[in-house]
Structure formats: structure tokens, C-alpha cells
Scaffold this active site. Structure first.
Site, PDB file in Angstrom:
ATOM      1  N   ASP A 237       1.255  -1.173   0.411  1.00  0.00           N
ATOM      2  CA  ASP A 237       0.205   0.691  -0.001  1.00  0.00           C
ATOM      3  C   ASP A 237       0.600   1.078   0.297  1.00  0.00           C
ATOM      4  OD1 ASP A 237      -1.914   2.360   0.199  1.00  0.00           O
ATOM      5  OD2 ASP A 237      -2.565   1.144   2.126  1.00  0.00           O
TER       6      ASP A 237
ATOM      7  N   ALA B  24      -2.481   4.223  -8.615  1.00  0.00           N
ATOM      8  CA  ALA B  24      -2.916   5.031  -8.686  1.00  0.00           C
ATOM      9  C   ALA B  24      -4.032   4.996  -8.174  1.00  0.00           C
ATOM     10  CB  ALA B  24      -2.821   6.131 -10.217  1.00  0.00           C
ATOM     11  N   TYR B  25      -4.810   6.901  -8.116  1.00  0.00           N
ATOM     12  CA  TYR B  25      -6.292   6.689  -7.774  1.00  0.00           C
ATOM     13  C   TYR B  25      -6.650   6.932  -8.597  1.00  0.00           C
ATOM     14  CZ  TYR B  25     -10.681   8.205  -5.676  1.00  0.00           C
ATOM     15  OH  TYR B  25     -11.967   8.274  -5.139  1.00  0.00           O
ATOM     16  N   THR B  26      -6.570   6.466 -10.116  1.00  0.00           N
ATOM     17  CA  THR B  26      -7.264   7.277 -11.043  1.00  0.00           C
ATOM     18  C   THR B  26      -8.719   7.186 -11.509  1.00  0.00           C
ATOM     19  OG1 THR B  26      -7.742   4.304 -11.926  1.00  0.00           O
ATOM     20  CG2 THR B  26      -5.448   5.525 -12.408  1.00  0.00           C
TER      21      THR B  26
ATOM     22  N   THR C 270      -0.204  11.251 -16.428  1.00  0.00           N
ATOM     23  CA  THR C 270      -1.178  11.437 -17.877  1.00  0.00           C
ATOM     24  C   THR C 270      -1.311  12.956 -18.266  1.00  0.00           C
ATOM     25  OG1 THR C 270      -3.904  11.985 -17.199  1.00  0.00           O
ATOM     26  CG2 THR C 270      -2.315  12.701 -15.292  1.00  0.00           C
ATOM     27  N   ASP C 271      -2.383  12.784 -19.683  1.00  0.00           N
ATOM     28  CA  ASP C 271      -2.693  14.164 -19.773  1.00  0.00           C
ATOM     29  C   ASP C 271      -3.017  15.199 -19.928  1.00  0.00           C
ATOM     30  OD1 ASP C 271      -4.831  12.367 -20.172  1.00  0.00           O
ATOM     31  OD2 ASP C 271      -5.626  12.703 -21.936  1.00  0.00           O
TER      32      ASP C 271
ATOM     33  N   TYR D 265      -7.195  15.259  -9.685  1.00  0.00           N
ATOM     34  CA  TYR D 265      -6.139  14.050 -10.437  1.00  0.00           C
ATOM     35  C   TYR D 265      -5.211  14.361 -11.329  1.00  0.00           C
ATOM     36  CZ  TYR D 265      -4.958  10.069 -13.381  1.00  0.00           C
ATOM     37  OH  TYR D 265      -4.445   8.770 -13.799  1.00  0.00           O
TER      38      TYR D 265
ATOM     39  N   LYS E  56      -1.794  13.525  -9.576  1.00  0.00           N
ATOM     40  CA  LYS E  56      -0.375  12.986 -10.552  1.00  0.00           C
ATOM     41  C   LYS E  56       0.820  13.695 -10.797  1.00  0.00           C
ATOM     42  CE  LYS E  56      -1.027   9.699 -12.445  1.00  0.00           C
ATOM     43  NZ  LYS E  56      -0.416   8.469 -12.020  1.00  0.00           N
TER      44      LYS E  56
ATOM     45  N   TRP F 102      -6.207   8.354 -22.076  1.00  0.00           N
ATOM     46  CA  TRP F 102      -8.033   7.081 -22.698  1.00  0.00           C
ATOM     47  C   TRP F 102      -7.551   6.237 -22.392  1.00  0.00           C
ATOM     48  CZ3 TRP F 102     -10.838  10.416 -26.680  1.00  0.00           C
ATOM     49  CH2 TRP F 102     -11.657  12.079 -26.093  1.00  0.00           C
TER      50      TRP F 102
HETATM   51  N1  LIG Z   1      -6.539   4.643 -17.173  1.00  0.00           N
HETATM   52  C1  LIG Z   1      -6.194   6.107 -17.736  1.00  0.00           C
HETATM   53  O1  LIG Z   1      -6.759   6.150 -18.727  1.00  0.00           O
HETATM   54  C2  LIG Z   1      -5.278   6.829 -18.064  1.00  0.00           C
HETATM   55  C3  LIG Z   1      -5.217   7.743 -18.400  1.00  0.00           C
HETATM   56  C4  LIG Z   1      -3.302   8.474 -18.061  1.00  0.00           C
HETATM   57  C5  LIG Z   1      -2.516   7.866 -17.150  1.00  0.00           C
HETATM   58  N2  LIG Z   1      -3.541   6.738 -16.545  1.00  0.00           N
HETATM   59  C6  LIG Z   1      -2.180   6.456 -15.224  1.00  0.00           C
HETATM   60  O2  LIG Z   1      -1.557   4.809 -15.772  1.00  0.00           O
HETATM   61  C7  LIG Z   1      -1.257   4.183 -14.854  1.00  0.00           C
HETATM   62  C8  LIG Z   1      -2.519   2.560 -14.849  1.00  0.00           C
HETATM   63  O3  LIG Z   1      -3.596   3.428 -15.157  1.00  0.00           O
HETATM   64  P1  LIG Z   1      -4.817   1.752 -15.058  1.00  0.00           P
HETATM   65  O4  LIG Z   1      -6.010   2.532 -15.786  1.00  0.00           O
HETATM   66  O5  LIG Z   1      -3.774   1.269 -15.251  1.00  0.00           O
HETATM   67  O6  LIG Z   1      -5.312   1.779 -13.512  1.00  0.00           O
HETATM   68  P2  LIG Z   1      -6.290   1.595 -12.710  1.00  0.00           P
HETATM   69  O7  LIG Z   1      -6.721  -0.209 -13.283  1.00  0.00           O
HETATM   70  O8  LIG Z   1      -6.772   1.893 -11.742  1.00  0.00           O
HETATM   71  O9  LIG Z   1      -4.880   0.567 -11.850  1.00  0.00           O
HETATM   72  C9  LIG Z   1      -4.287   1.348 -10.731  1.00  0.00           C
HETATM   73  C10 LIG Z   1      -4.178   0.099  -9.487  1.00  0.00           C
HETATM   74  O10 LIG Z   1      -3.421   0.457  -8.301  1.00  0.00           O
HETATM   75  C11 LIG Z   1      -3.567   0.280  -7.106  1.00  0.00           C
HETATM   76  N3  LIG Z   1      -3.581   1.765  -6.357  1.00  0.00           N
HETATM   77  C12 LIG Z   1      -5.090   1.735  -5.795  1.00  0.00           C
HETATM   78  N4  LIG Z   1      -4.298   2.961  -4.687  1.00  0.00           N
HETATM   79  C13 LIG Z   1      -2.658   1.968  -4.557  1.00  0.00           C
HETATM   80  C14 LIG Z   1      -2.318   2.321  -3.108  1.00  0.00           C
HETATM   81  N5  LIG Z   1      -2.652   3.359  -2.204  1.00  0.00           N
HETATM   82  N6  LIG Z   1      -1.145   1.508  -3.215  1.00  0.00           N
HETATM   83  C15 LIG Z   1      -1.197   0.501  -3.854  1.00  0.00           C
HETATM   84  N7  LIG Z   1      -2.110   0.177  -5.455  1.00  0.00           N
HETATM   85  C16 LIG Z   1      -2.673   1.007  -4.887  1.00  0.00           C
HETATM   86  C17 LIG Z   1      -5.057  -0.319  -7.404  1.00  0.00           C
HETATM   87  O11 LIG Z   1      -6.311  -0.729  -6.200  1.00  0.00           O
HETATM   88  P3  LIG Z   1      -7.703  -0.645  -6.951  1.00  0.00           P
HETATM   89  O12 LIG Z   1      -8.092  -1.096  -8.208  1.00  0.00           O
HETATM   90  O13 LIG Z   1      -7.502  -1.829  -5.203  1.00  0.00           O
HETATM   91  O14 LIG Z   1      -8.171   0.513  -6.053  1.00  0.00           O
HETATM   92  C18 LIG Z   1      -5.339  -0.725  -9.178  1.00  0.00           C
HETATM   93  O15 LIG Z   1      -5.245  -1.706  -9.031  1.00  0.00           O
HETATM   94  C19 LIG Z   1      -2.115   5.393 -13.778  1.00  0.00           C
HETATM   95  O16 LIG Z   1      -0.170   6.031 -12.832  1.00  0.00           O
HETATM   96  C20 LIG Z   1      -3.061   6.214 -14.117  1.00  0.00           C
HETATM   97  O17 LIG Z   1      -2.777   7.455 -13.643  1.00  0.00           O
HETATM   98  C21 LIG Z   1      -4.374   6.794 -16.232  1.00  0.00           C
END
Ligand SMILES: NC(=O)c1ccc[n+]([C@@H]2O[C@H](COP(=O)([O-])OP(=O)(O)OC[C@H]3O[C@@H](n4cnc5c(N)ncnc54)[C@H](OP(=O)(O)O)[C@@H]3O)[C@@H](O)[C@H]2O)c1
Length: 274
Positions: free
Chosen positions: A28, A52-54, A93-94, A117, A121, A142
Site C-alpha cells: 500500500d 494510482a487513484y485513477t 497523464t494528459d 486528479y 499526478k 484515455w
Molecule cells: N486509465 C487512464 O485512462 C489513464 C490515463 C492516463 C494515465 N493513467 C495512469 O496510468 C496508470 C495505470 O492506470 P490504470 O488505468 O491501469 O489504473 P487502474 O486500473 O485503476 O490501476 C491502478 C491500481 O492501483 C491500485 N492502487 C490504488 N491505491 C493504491 C495504493 N494506495 N497502493 C497500491 N496500489 C494502489 C489500484 O487498486 P484498487 O483497484 O484496489 O484501487 C489499482 O489496482 C496510473 O498511474 C494512471 O494514473 C491512466
């Protein structure tokens, strides 16, 4: 979502290395001492930090949690990595941009996030730059993929429930497939890249045109789609109206250009069971 695709892509790309995936049950990142102890015990060469908290609207409503995970959590990871001499690859992120440029964003364009967010980030980016020498920061956008809730699965679910969908048509970006992003991350690691890189599938669209393509490729184009404005949509977090990323630095330094989003989407949809 991205983490699980990385666990599929990295081991065959680096057969001589051990690749270990951790989720929140193992680490964590909000807990500073635990994070430092866990990473120190493992002594990795590289930490790929995608946790991340996404939930963008969730972050808007729970600002404290957003900064605790995306800001301070990233500081803990960066600190831990710096103590054991590991490189950090941080996913950003964008949404660090405000969208006013109206041209694809370059890595050195000044960030100016519109929502919590994006601000949290960006804080993470600053901590990584402060603590880790030679860190790699990858901004993407996205995302959709096989392992997690995303826009594509949400549109398909809604299309099964309703005959008419309303989708935002005043935000422009590039939908990006997590498998393609994971492969690009593995290439950047192979090149020992550092600094900031923008990585996204090629070509741009709005959520509305993306939604239309999803329905067409899934054989559900009898469902009607109505374009609406972000204001009409009324989400808690403001999004940039234009956040296309210029990915030429990736192409110049590694020779890699990601395929158009429409091709990646076609492949992704072919993997889904209807
Ligand atoms: N999704 C997008 O469109 C997007 C766009 C730009 C950048 N990003 C970045 O790309 C990365 C991956 O995104 P993703 O969409 O694959 O995200 P995701 O599916 O939400 O995965 C993030 C993971 O982080 C975990 N997490 C949350 N709080 C945590 C903590 N305190 N300690 C350890 N793990 C924790 C979450 O667990 P839980 O599910 O249990 O909360 C989840 O498994 C992130 O850094 C995000 O900011 C994403």
C-alpha cells in the site's frame, strides 16, 4: 488495468530478468515505512510505478485521498527506489494539461491541470524528478484494456441496457490500448530512456466518435448515439477539451510509433466475448 498487461508483456521481452507484480494487497503505497521496507527487501533494478487513484471524478470529491495516493504515495515509491538505487518508471497523464494549446502537447509544454486528479499526478511527477536520478515519466491518455473498467466496456454495457446513449463530443484525445502502451514501456526500458515521454495510440477523436467506433466494431450500431457537451454531461471533474499528446520524441528516440487507435480498438474488441 495497465499493470496486468505489463505482467503479460514484460517477462517475454526480458527473459533474463525476473518481473514481479504487486497489487495493493502486497504494497500500500500510502504507507511510507512499509513501502520503503518492501522495496528495499526486494532490491529491484527498476520500479515501474503504475499504482494510482485513477477515478477522475472520485479524485475531485476526495481530494485528500487523491493527493495521499498519487502525490505522497509516489513520493514513498520514489524515496524507496532512490534508497536502493533503482530506476523509476512513473505513469502520468494528459490531464496535467489544460487543453488551451489546441495542438498536440509536447513533453516540455508547461503543465496546468484543471482537476484534482491532474494536480495530484503532477505532484507525483515532481516527487519522482526530485528523488530519482534518471527517472522515466510516461504521460499517456484515455486507456482501455482487458483488465478493468474502462470507457469501452462501459459503452458496451450501456448499449445492452439502453437504445439511446449520450456521449461527450467536446473533448479531443487519443484512446490508447494498454497492450500497446505496455509494449512501448518495454521498448523505452530497453533504450534506458529517461526524462518525460508522451505515449499514446496515433490519431485523435472525441469520446463521441470513439463511442460510435466501439458500437460499430461490436455490431451494435443500431443503438443511437447523441453528442452532448461536457457541461450537459455534468461530471464533477473538469476535463481538458483538447489533450492530444505529441509522441514524436518516442518515435525519434526509439523508432517506435504506436498504431492508430482505430486499429488497436479493432483488435481489442475482437478479444471480447459478446
Ligand atoms: N486509465 C487512464 O485512462 C489513464 C490515463 C492516463 C494515465 N493513467 C495512469 O496510468 C496508470 C495505470 O492506470 P490504470 O488505468 O491501469 O489504473 P487502474 O486500473 O485503476 O490501476 C491502478 C491500481 O492501483 C491500485 N492502487 C490504488 N491505491 C493504491 C495504493 N494506495 N497502493 C497500491 N496500489 C494502489 C489500484 O487498486 P484498487 O483497484 O484496489 O484501487 C489499482 O489496482 C496510473 O498511474 C494512471 O494514473 C491512466
Amino acid at each position: 488495468m495497465l499493470g496486468r498487461d505489463l505482467m503479460g508483456v514484460l517477462p517475454p521481452s526480458f527473459p533474463d530478468e525476473e518481473v514481479i507484480g504487486w497489487d495493493i494487497e502486497e504494497i500500500d503505497i500510502q504507507k511510507e515505512e512499509d513501502t520503503i521496507a518492501q522495496i528495499k527487501k526486494l532490491g529491484p533494478a527498476i520500479v515501474i510505478h503504475v499504482a494510482a487513484y485513477t477515478d477522475v471524478d472520485g479524485c475531485e470529491l476526495e481530494g485528500e485521498k487523491a493527493f495521499a495516493v498519487n502525490g505522497e504515495g509516489t513520493r514513498h515509491v520514489a524515496l524507496a527506489a532512490s534508497r536502493c538505487g533503482a530506476k523509476v518508471v512513473y505513469l502520468s497523464t494528459d490531464y496535467v494539461f489544460d487543453g488551451n494549446k489546441r495542438k498536440p502537447y509536447l513533453e516540455n509544454d508547461p503543465p496546468s491541470p484543471l482537476n484534482v486528479y491532474g494536480r495530484s499526478k503532477l505532484k507525483g511527477e515532481h516527487y519522482v524528478q526530485e528523488w530519482v536520478k534518471g527517472a522515466l515519466i510516461i504521460r499517456t491518455q484515455w486507456l482501455y484494456g482487458r483488465y478493468g473498467k474502462n470507457f469501452v466496456t462501459s459503452i458496451l454495457r450501456q448499449a445492452r441496457e439502453k437504445q439511446v446513449l449520450s456521449i461527450v463530443n467536446d473533448q479531443i484525445g487519443s484512446p490508447t490500448y494498454t497492450v500497446d502502451l505496455a509494449k512501448a514501456i518495454s521498448v523505452l526500458i530497453r533504450f534506458d530512456a529517461n526524462g518525460i515521454f508522451h505515449v499514446a495510440n496515433r490519431d485523435l477523436c472525441t469520446w463521441f466518435t470513439f463511442g460510435q467506433a466501439i458500437l460499430k466494431l461490436s455490431g451494435m450500431d443500431s443503438v443511437k448515439v447523441i453528442p452532448i457537451s461536457s457541461k450537459e454531461c455534468g461530471r464533477p471533474a473538469v476535463r481538458p477539451s483538447y489533450s492530444v499528446l505529441n509522441c514524436q520524441k518516442l518515435s525519434k528516440e526509439t523508432g517506435l510509433t504506436l498504431r492508430p487507435w482505430s486499429e488497436a480498438l479493432k483488435e481489442y474488441i475482437s478479444t471480447l466475448a459478446f
